[in-house]
Design a protein around this motif. Sequence first.
Motif, PDB file in Angstrom:
ATOM      1  N   UNK A 278      11.061   3.913  -3.009  1.00 19.93           N
ATOM      2  CA  UNK A 278      10.018   4.435  -3.896  1.00 19.93           C
ATOM      3  C   UNK A 278       9.261   3.311  -4.584  1.00 19.93           C
ATOM      4  N   UNK A 279       8.018   3.576  -4.935  1.00 19.74           N
ATOM      5  CA  UNK A 279       7.280   2.662  -5.799  1.00 19.74           C
ATOM      6  C   UNK A 279       7.879   2.689  -7.198  1.00 19.74           C
ATOM      7  N   UNK A 280       7.772   1.600  -7.958  1.00 15.58           N
ATOM      8  CA  UNK A 280       8.193   1.647  -9.362  1.00 15.58           C
ATOM      9  C   UNK A 280       7.478   2.772 -10.110  1.00 15.58           C
TER      10      UNK A 280
ATOM     11  N   UNK B 245       0.839  -1.188   0.000  1.00 17.11           N
ATOM     12  CA  UNK B 245       0.000   0.000   0.000  1.00 17.11           C
ATOM     13  C   UNK B 245       0.883   1.250   0.000  1.00 17.11           C
ATOM     14  N   UNK B 246       0.262   2.401   0.220  1.00 17.80           N
ATOM     15  CA  UNK B 246       1.025   3.649   0.183  1.00 17.80           C
ATOM     16  C   UNK B 246       1.774   3.917   1.485  1.00 17.80           C
ATOM     17  N   UNK B 247       1.622   3.048   2.470  1.00 21.96           N
ATOM     18  CA  UNK B 247       2.459   3.099   3.659  1.00 21.96           C
ATOM     19  C   UNK B 247       3.700   2.265   3.424  1.00 21.96           C
ATOM     20  N   UNK B 248       4.830   2.877   3.153  1.00 23.57           N
ATOM     21  CA  UNK B 248       5.971   2.187   2.560  1.00 23.57           C
ATOM     22  C   UNK B 248       6.822   1.391   3.542  1.00 23.57           C
ATOM     23  N   UNK B 249       6.371   1.240   4.794  1.00 25.27           N
ATOM     24  CA  UNK B 249       7.124   0.402   5.728  1.00 25.27           C
ATOM     25  C   UNK B 249       7.117  -1.051   5.246  1.00 25.27           C
TER      26      UNK B 249
ATOM     27  N   UNK C 173       3.308   4.216 -10.147  1.00 25.57           N
ATOM     28  CA  UNK C 173       2.928   5.410  -9.409  1.00 25.57           C
ATOM     29  C   UNK C 173       1.519   5.839  -9.810  1.00 25.57           C
ATOM     30  N   UNK C 174       0.750   6.402  -8.894  1.00 25.71           N
ATOM     31  CA  UNK C 174      -0.545   6.966  -9.293  1.00 25.71           C
ATOM     32  C   UNK C 174      -0.346   8.154 -10.229  1.00 25.71           C
ATOM     33  N   UNK C 175      -1.413   8.529 -10.908  1.00 23.86           N
ATOM     34  CA  UNK C 175      -1.325   9.614 -11.890  1.00 23.86           C
ATOM     35  C   UNK C 175      -0.770  10.896 -11.281  1.00 23.86           C
ATOM     36  N   UNK C 176      -1.168  11.206 -10.042  1.00 25.93           N
ATOM     37  CA  UNK C 176      -0.733  12.468  -9.436  1.00 25.93           C
ATOM     38  C   UNK C 176       0.754  12.459  -9.092  1.00 25.93           C
ATOM     39  N   UNK C 177       1.408  11.284  -9.151  1.00 25.73           N
ATOM     40  CA  UNK C 177       2.854  11.221  -8.937  1.00 25.73           C
ATOM     41  C   UNK C 177       3.606  10.866 -10.216  1.00 25.73           C
ATOM     42  N   UNK C 178       2.956  11.053 -11.365  1.00 28.57           N
ATOM     43  CA  UNK C 178       3.625  10.847 -12.640  1.00 28.57           C
ATOM     44  C   UNK C 178       3.416   9.486 -13.254  1.00 28.57           C
TER      45      UNK C 178
END
Length: 357
Positions: free
Chosen positions: A127-129, A117-121, A133-138
């Motif tokens: 970083x996510x690949x 999920x978006x909690x990266x622990x 990434x969601x649209x708002x992060x490119x």
Amino acid sequence: MKHFTSVIIFVLLASYYTVAQDTKIRFFGHPGFEYLYNNDLKKGSPYFRSGPFVLFVTSQLNDKVAVAGEVHAHYMATTGAEVEIERLYITYDHKDYLSFRFGKMYTPIGYWNLNYNFGLVLQPTISRPSILQPTHDGGFINTRDAGFQVEGSGISSVGFFYKAFVFNGVGKNGGYLGIPYQLGEAPGAVLQLGLEPTDGLKISASGMYQILQKGYPNQYDSVFTEDIKSMMWAGSVSFMNPDKKFECITEVFYDSKQYKSIGTKGLYGGFIYLGYKLSSKIIPYIYSETTKFDYTDIYYPRINVYTGQPYVDLTKFDLGLRYKYSGSLVYKFELEAMKQDRFGFSFGAKTQVAFVF
């Protein structure tokens, strides 16, 4: 942000009255720091990141019914602070090989998108690949949506599993973040088929399909000038067994748009993660990814309206170290080298402290 505060208060009050249920509330954060030096521009960029704030709630209502929700408070370059509901769904488990899920959820493409999920622990890297990434992060592709899913796992001795998801897709409610109340007529569909022949080893293939209808907007609020056939294919091989030392996730993606006017345009991407547990706490790893963007594809704007940055081809390599203080606190450090079209070659270091409480 007052809406996010209201959500937190509601969840806390609701949990007080559901002590008889198995309800879990978790808050995630991951502040960090990075320094990247661009060799072409001869400029360095130190940057402290506060990171987003993620709320994840799950509740087992009875032995067959469960609900889950994920709220993501983050910052967007062009609009400032935003709050999004990433997931909100109910699941009915009929049997191991047949269950139903209804609501907003991650689309079943590969391993990474479904398991982190978006909690990266929980995620093995900082970083996510980029392609996920969601649209708002490119990002480019539909990584979550609202719809209905049928799924099953643990079928036969080879561990066959499947997920069939029918969802709104682009053009419904203006795409992911677009103009409201403009409903398209053609939903999207994705099918994932896979095997888990031994614990932790998953091999899967996914296919996504949708007709993007003329006159309806995409997630960038651009209106389609013709019907477009949208297809995406993903292949994934992962081995993430907590009892084994070796870790691996490798995935490839191909996203195509078929136009009557200009033919087929495609977006390619892929990544590989390899880690090795020196101990229960120390895991060195390597990570590499590449994304090849088709600049002649009229579906994508030259500049992402949410990040304010242009879409570019990307190749990246990270050498990292993950130190697990506990299941709730993880430190990550990466040395990074990256090449981007229009920006040139950059290198530097990144660090992150990811936690959940």
